[in-house]
Motif scaffolding. Structure first.
Motif, PDB file in Angstrom:
ATOM      1  N   LYS A  49       0.844  -1.205   0.000  1.00 21.52           N
ATOM      2  CA  LYS A  49       0.000   0.000   0.000  1.00 21.52           C
ATOM      3  C   LYS A  49       0.877   1.252   0.000  1.00 21.52           C
ATOM      4  CE  LYS A  49      -3.773   2.440   1.368  1.00 21.52           C
ATOM      5  NZ  LYS A  49      -4.448   3.141   0.330  1.00 21.52           N
ATOM      6  N   GLU A  50       1.882   1.266   0.860  1.00 21.33           N
ATOM      7  CA  GLU A  50       2.772   2.421   0.982  1.00 21.33           C
ATOM      8  C   GLU A  50       3.521   2.701  -0.320  1.00 21.33           C
ATOM      9  OE1 GLU A  50       6.771   3.201   3.446  1.00 21.33           O
ATOM     10  OE2 GLU A  50       4.985   2.879   4.684  1.00 21.33           O
ATOM     11  N   HIS A  51       3.835   1.671  -1.087  1.00 18.04           N
ATOM     12  CA  HIS A  51       4.591   1.822  -2.323  1.00 18.04           C
ATOM     13  C   HIS A  51       3.702   1.910  -3.564  1.00 18.04           C
ATOM     14  CE1 HIS A  51       7.815   0.673   0.388  1.00 18.04           C
ATOM     15  NE2 HIS A  51       8.593   1.306  -0.459  1.00 18.04           N
ATOM     16  N   GLY A  52       2.386   2.051  -3.373  1.00 24.90           N
ATOM     17  CA  GLY A  52       1.476   2.240  -4.498  1.00 24.90           C
ATOM     18  C   GLY A  52       1.229   1.005  -5.330  1.00 24.90           C
ATOM     19  N   ILE A  53       1.500  -0.167  -4.774  1.00 22.38           N
ATOM     20  CA  ILE A  53       1.316  -1.404  -5.514  1.00 22.38           C
ATOM     21  C   ILE A  53      -0.127  -1.875  -5.433  1.00 22.38           C
ATOM     22  CG2 ILE A  53       2.023  -3.835  -5.596  1.00 22.38           C
ATOM     23  CD1 ILE A  53       4.839  -2.790  -4.940  1.00 22.38           C
ATOM     24  N   THR A  54      -0.821  -1.525  -4.365  1.00 24.78           N
ATOM     25  CA  THR A  54      -2.236  -1.865  -4.228  1.00 24.78           C
ATOM     26  C   THR A  54      -2.974  -0.764  -3.476  1.00 24.78           C
ATOM     27  OG1 THR A  54      -3.825  -3.551  -3.539  1.00 24.78           O
ATOM     28  CG2 THR A  54      -1.966  -3.189  -2.079  1.00 24.78           C
ATOM     29  N   ASP A  55      -4.224  -0.606  -3.825  1.00 29.09           N
ATOM     30  CA  ASP A  55      -5.131   0.266  -3.078  1.00 29.09           C
ATOM     31  C   ASP A  55      -6.313  -0.537  -2.567  1.00 29.09           C
ATOM     32  OD1 ASP A  55      -3.865   2.786  -3.157  1.00 29.09           O
ATOM     33  OD2 ASP A  55      -4.501   3.052  -5.235  1.00 29.09           O
TER      34      ASP A  55
END
Length: 84
Positions: A49-55
């Motif tokens: 989540k922090e690295h923008g891989i999943t929301d």
């Protein structure tokens, strides 16, 4: 109370061997209501989540009880390697 002998270490390719080496660490929570803070995958979800891989799947959910589709896996990998 009786004592028991420690369990011997598992062989390298054993189903009893831990697979947690190299797992991502994240100090923050993922922020999804269906990911318990003590879940074995909670740190990895927070990192993703922090690295923008999943929301997540919407509605504040990650979908931890759902199967991961090939399309989701492809999107995760695309976003992971797009960072580099």
């Amino acid at each position: 109370m009786a004592c028991s002998a420690p369990t011997p270490p598992a062989p390298a390719l054993s189903p009893r061997r831990s697979c947690s080496r190299g797992a991502p660490r994240c100090e923050r929570r993922a922020g999804f209501s269906d990911v318990a803070a003590d879940a074995y995958y909670a740190q990895a979800v927070a990192w993703a989540k922090e690295h923008g891989i999943t929301d997540g799947i919407g509605g504040g959910l990650f979908g931890s009880a759902n199967d991961c589709t090939r399309a989701q896996i492809a999107a995760f990998l695309w976003r992971l390697y797009a960072e580099k």
